[in-house]
Design a protein around this motif. Structure first.
Motif, PDB file in Angstrom:
ATOM      1  N   LYS A  27       0.823  -1.208   0.000  1.00 16.08           N
ATOM      2  CA  LYS A  27       0.000   0.000   0.000  1.00 16.08           C
ATOM      3  C   LYS A  27       0.859   1.261   0.000  1.00 16.08           C
ATOM      4  CE  LYS A  27      -3.781  -2.346   0.145  1.00 16.08           C
ATOM      5  NZ  LYS A  27      -4.347  -2.692  -1.138  1.00 16.08           N
ATOM      6  N   LEU A  28       1.768   1.322  -0.958  1.00 15.53           N
ATOM      7  CA  LEU A  28       2.617   2.482  -1.114  1.00 15.53           C
ATOM      8  C   LEU A  28       2.747   2.796  -2.587  1.00 15.53           C
ATOM      9  CD1 LEU A  28       5.415   1.057  -2.196  1.00 15.53           C
ATOM     10  CD2 LEU A  28       5.775   0.682   0.218  1.00 15.53           C
ATOM     11  N   GLU A  29       3.157   3.996  -2.856  1.00 12.41           N
ATOM     12  CA  GLU A  29       3.351   4.413  -4.242  1.00 12.41           C
ATOM     13  C   GLU A  29       4.832   4.357  -4.578  1.00 12.41           C
ATOM     14  OE1 GLU A  29       0.995   5.097  -6.562  1.00 12.41           O
ATOM     15  OE2 GLU A  29      -0.396   4.440  -5.005  1.00 12.41           O
ATOM     16  N   LEU A  30       5.132   3.734  -5.689  1.00 13.12           N
ATOM     17  CA  LEU A  30       6.490   3.734  -6.210  1.00 13.12           C
ATOM     18  C   LEU A  30       6.602   4.850  -7.234  1.00 13.12           C
ATOM     19  CD1 LEU A  30       5.811   0.586  -5.454  1.00 13.12           C
ATOM     20  CD2 LEU A  30       8.076   0.298  -6.392  1.00 13.12           C
ATOM     21  N   THR A  31       7.761   5.465  -7.298  1.00  9.82           N
ATOM     22  CA  THR A  31       7.980   6.593  -8.200  1.00  9.82           C
ATOM     23  C   THR A  31       8.849   6.160  -9.367  1.00  9.82           C
ATOM     24  OG1 THR A  31       7.867   8.102  -6.317  1.00  9.82           O
ATOM     25  CG2 THR A  31       8.876   8.943  -8.340  1.00  9.82           C
ATOM     26  N   ASP A  32       8.317   6.279 -10.585  1.00 11.54           N
ATOM     27  CA  ASP A  32       9.120   5.946 -11.766  1.00 11.54           C
ATOM     28  C   ASP A  32      10.295   6.909 -11.857  1.00 11.54           C
ATOM     29  OD1 ASP A  32       7.578   3.799 -12.649  1.00 11.54           O
ATOM     30  OD2 ASP A  32       6.202   5.118 -13.724  1.00 11.54           O
ATOM     31  N   LEU A  33      11.452   6.368 -12.127  1.00  8.98           N
ATOM     32  CA  LEU A  33      12.672   7.161 -12.236  1.00  8.98           C
ATOM     33  C   LEU A  33      13.205   7.027 -13.649  1.00  8.98           C
ATOM     34  CD1 LEU A  33      15.083   8.741 -10.999  1.00  8.98           C
ATOM     35  CD2 LEU A  33      16.073   6.525 -10.434  1.00  8.98           C
ATOM     36  N   PRO A  34      13.228   8.109 -14.405  1.00  8.10           N
ATOM     37  CA  PRO A  34      13.806   8.008 -15.747  1.00  8.10           C
ATOM     38  C   PRO A  34      15.319   7.829 -15.648  1.00  8.10           C
ATOM     39  CG  PRO A  34      13.123  10.262 -15.283  1.00  8.10           C
ATOM     40  CD  PRO A  34      12.743   9.432 -14.095  1.00  8.10           C
ATOM     41  N   VAL A  35      15.828   6.839 -16.352  1.00  8.06           N
ATOM     42  CA  VAL A  35      17.271   6.618 -16.397  1.00  8.06           C
ATOM     43  C   VAL A  35      17.702   6.632 -17.849  1.00  8.06           C
ATOM     44  CG1 VAL A  35      17.483   5.352 -14.236  1.00  8.06           C
ATOM     45  CG2 VAL A  35      16.973   4.112 -16.311  1.00  8.06           C
ATOM     46  N   SER A  36      18.902   7.118 -18.077  1.00  2.00           N
ATOM     47  CA  SER A  36      19.396   7.156 -19.449  1.00  2.00           C
ATOM     48  C   SER A  36      19.794   5.748 -19.874  1.00  2.00           C
ATOM     49  CB  SER A  36      20.584   8.108 -19.546  1.00  2.00           C
ATOM     50  OG  SER A  36      21.630   7.673 -18.715  1.00  2.00           O
ATOM     51  N   SER A  37      19.350   5.348 -21.046  1.00  2.00           N
ATOM     52  CA  SER A  37      19.738   4.051 -21.598  1.00  2.00           C
ATOM     53  C   SER A  37      21.009   4.249 -22.407  1.00  2.00           C
ATOM     54  CB  SER A  37      18.635   3.495 -22.482  1.00  2.00           C
ATOM     55  OG  SER A  37      17.477   3.263 -21.727  1.00  2.00           O
ATOM     56  N   ALA A  46      11.646   2.018 -10.554  1.00  2.00           N
ATOM     57  CA  ALA A  46      10.567   2.609  -9.764  1.00  2.00           C
ATOM     58  C   ALA A  46      11.028   2.559  -8.315  1.00  2.00           C
ATOM     59  CB  ALA A  46       9.255   1.853  -9.944  1.00  2.00           C
ATOM     60  N   THR A  47      11.170   3.716  -7.696  1.00  2.00           N
ATOM     61  CA  THR A  47      11.739   3.781  -6.355  1.00  2.00           C
ATOM     62  C   THR A  47      10.698   3.648  -5.263  1.00  2.00           C
ATOM     63  OG1 THR A  47      11.621   6.195  -6.323  1.00  2.00           O
ATOM     64  CG2 THR A  47      13.675   5.212  -7.114  1.00  2.00           C
ATOM     65  N   PHE A  48      11.106   2.990  -4.189  1.00  2.00           N
ATOM     66  CA  PHE A  48      10.312   2.933  -2.966  1.00  2.00           C
ATOM     67  C   PHE A  48      10.536   4.232  -2.204  1.00  2.00           C
ATOM     68  CE2 PHE A  48      11.003  -1.521  -3.931  1.00  2.00           C
ATOM     69  CZ  PHE A  48       9.803  -2.120  -3.583  1.00  2.00           C
ATOM     70  N   PRO A  49       9.618   4.609  -1.317  1.00  2.00           N
ATOM     71  CA  PRO A  49       9.852   5.791  -0.482  1.00  2.00           C
ATOM     72  C   PRO A  49      11.100   5.594   0.392  1.00  2.00           C
ATOM     73  CG  PRO A  49       7.572   5.032  -0.291  1.00  2.00           C
ATOM     74  CD  PRO A  49       8.322   3.983  -1.045  1.00  2.00           C
TER      75      PRO A  49
END
Length: 125
Positions: A27-37, A46-49
């Motif tokens: 029950k938490l929101e993960l945050t998408d993290l753009p990374v350079s390919s 996708a980061t955890f808090p």
């Protein structure tokens, strides 16, 4: 150094399915993290808090690493990753992923230790 371990990653084969699992279970929101390919691989994060102790982590899809037994990766804090990387091979290890910029979250590198274990290095510089 406050924490010897400062980051963890849980590898996925189906990134969206894994993200839904962790969101639903905890029950938490993960945050998408753009990374350079780059030419080495395509990556998704996708980061955890961040926890109160400063330790954080992410779900990851990366070509070099597959999920399964041993799929959780421990990162060791570093002031400058290249310092540790310069000593890996002499100590009997192998560099699997050189220093990689992950945007606002700093830099990472992947190393195989002398026993064949996968570990990570993380720094802000």
């Amino acid at each position: 150094m406050n924490n010897v371990i400062n980051w963890f990653e849980i590898y996925t084969s189906d990134f969206d399915r894994a993200k839904k699992f962790y969101t639903d279970v905890f029950k938490l929101e993960l945050t998408d993290l753009p990374v350079s390919s780059d030419r080495h691989s395509q990556m998704k994060y996708a980061t955890f808090p961040v926890g109160v102790n400063g330790i954080a982590g992410a779900l990851v899809k990366m070509d070099e690493v597959k999920p399964g037994a041993g799929g959780t990766l421990v990162y060791f804090d570093s002031a400058e990753i290249n310092d540790e990387l310069s000593r890996v091979e002499a100590a009997g290890g192998r560099i699997l992923r050189p220093k990689l910029n992950i945007g606002d979250f700093g830099f990472i590198a992947l190393v195989e230790d002398s026993e064949g274990n996968l570990i990570g290095l993380h720094s802000m510089a």
